[in-house]
Design a protein around this motif. Structure first.
Motif, short mmCIF file in Angstrom:
data_model
loop_
_atom_site.label_atom_id
_atom_site.label_comp_id
_atom_site.label_asym_id
_atom_site.label_seq_id
_atom_site.Cartn_x
_atom_site.Cartn_y
_atom_site.Cartn_z
N ILE A 81 15.46 -8.28 99.90
CA ILE A 81 16.44 -8.79 98.95
C ILE A 81 16.80 -7.67 97.98
N ILE A 82 18.09 -7.40 97.83
CA ILE A 82 18.54 -6.47 96.81
C ILE A 82 18.74 -7.32 95.57
N PHE A 83 17.80 -7.19 94.64
CA PHE A 83 17.69 -8.11 93.52
C PHE A 83 17.21 -7.37 92.29
N ASN A 88 15.08 1.12 96.48
CA ASN A 88 15.46 2.47 96.90
C ASN A 88 16.72 2.95 96.19
N GLY A 89 16.84 2.61 94.91
CA GLY A 89 17.99 3.04 94.13
C GLY A 89 19.23 2.19 94.31
N GLU A 90 19.17 1.20 95.23
CA GLU A 90 20.34 0.34 95.42
C GLU A 90 20.44 -0.65 94.27
N ARG A 91 21.63 -1.02 93.93
CA ARG A 91 21.87 -2.01 92.88
C ARG A 91 22.43 -3.26 93.52
N PRO A 92 22.24 -4.42 92.87
CA PRO A 92 22.87 -5.63 93.39
C PRO A 92 24.38 -5.48 93.38
N PRO A 93 25.09 -6.18 94.27
CA PRO A 93 26.56 -6.08 94.29
C PRO A 93 27.20 -6.43 92.96
N VAL A 94 26.70 -7.46 92.27
CA VAL A 94 27.19 -7.81 90.94
C VAL A 94 25.98 -8.18 90.11
N GLY A 95 25.69 -7.40 89.08
CA GLY A 95 24.56 -7.66 88.21
C GLY A 95 24.97 -7.53 86.76
#
Length: 176
Positions: A81-83, A88-95
């Motif tokens: 889950i990208i949360f 790994n440095g990824e951000r949620p699509p809308v946060g």
């Protein structure tokens, strides 16, 4: 439906005795029926809603998080889950400190999202997310908001009597 047509994603609650108090999870079932259900957000201690497949096979969904509703993704194969702060440095699509009330994923490109978003200071407007950049598209409430004098909310944390941290929104009277 998954891009290959083999899976259907939906929201489920695992304890029927809890009714509306149960945590809502994103799940998968084979489109042909009869196969095992795969619950993807069991490790998530918050409600998940509105799952939709992207063309690259990820599942987008809205989740409650610390007084907000944000748009996140889950990999249906790994359950990653990208949360929150991302992986790994990824951000949620809308946060961020905002509320996503609905969204649409662009055809052919998972980097493009349109979302209905409100903030503490503003009612719902439409925003685009292209290449990770959040841009306001509509300005339907600008004229009204320019005429109003409203208290600005602040997101605060308090310690309860037993030391538990409790979060909430604080709105002070105008000109306080």
């Amino acid at each position: 439906w998954s891009p290959d047509g083999k899976w259907i994603t939906y929201v489920t609650q695992l304890d029927p005795h809890l009714f509306d108090y149960a945590t809502r999870h994103v799940a998968l079932s084979p489109a042909t029926g009869g196969g095992p259900v795969k619950v993807l957000t069991l490790t998530l201690d918050r409600n998940a809603d509105e799952p939709h497949w992207s063309s690259d096979g990820r599942i987008f969904f809205i989740a409650d998080d610390d007084g907000t509703r944000r748009l996140y993704t889950v990999d249906p194969t790994t359950g990653a889950i990208i949360f929150g702060g991302g992986q790994n440095g990824e951000r949620p699509p809308v946060g961020g400190r905002l509320t996503v009330n609905g969204y649409s994923i662009g055809n052919g490109s998972t980097a493009n999202v349109a979302a209905q978003i409100s903030t503490l200071e503003r009612p719902d407007e439409i925003f685009s997310v292209i290449g990770g950049k959040l841009t306001q598209i509509t300005h339907m409430t600008d004229a009204l908001m320019d005429q109003l004098k409203l208290s600005h909310g602040a997101y605060v944390h308090f310690k309860s009597k037993d030391g538990t941290i409790v979060a909430g929104y604080l709105y002070k009277p105008l000109e306080y």
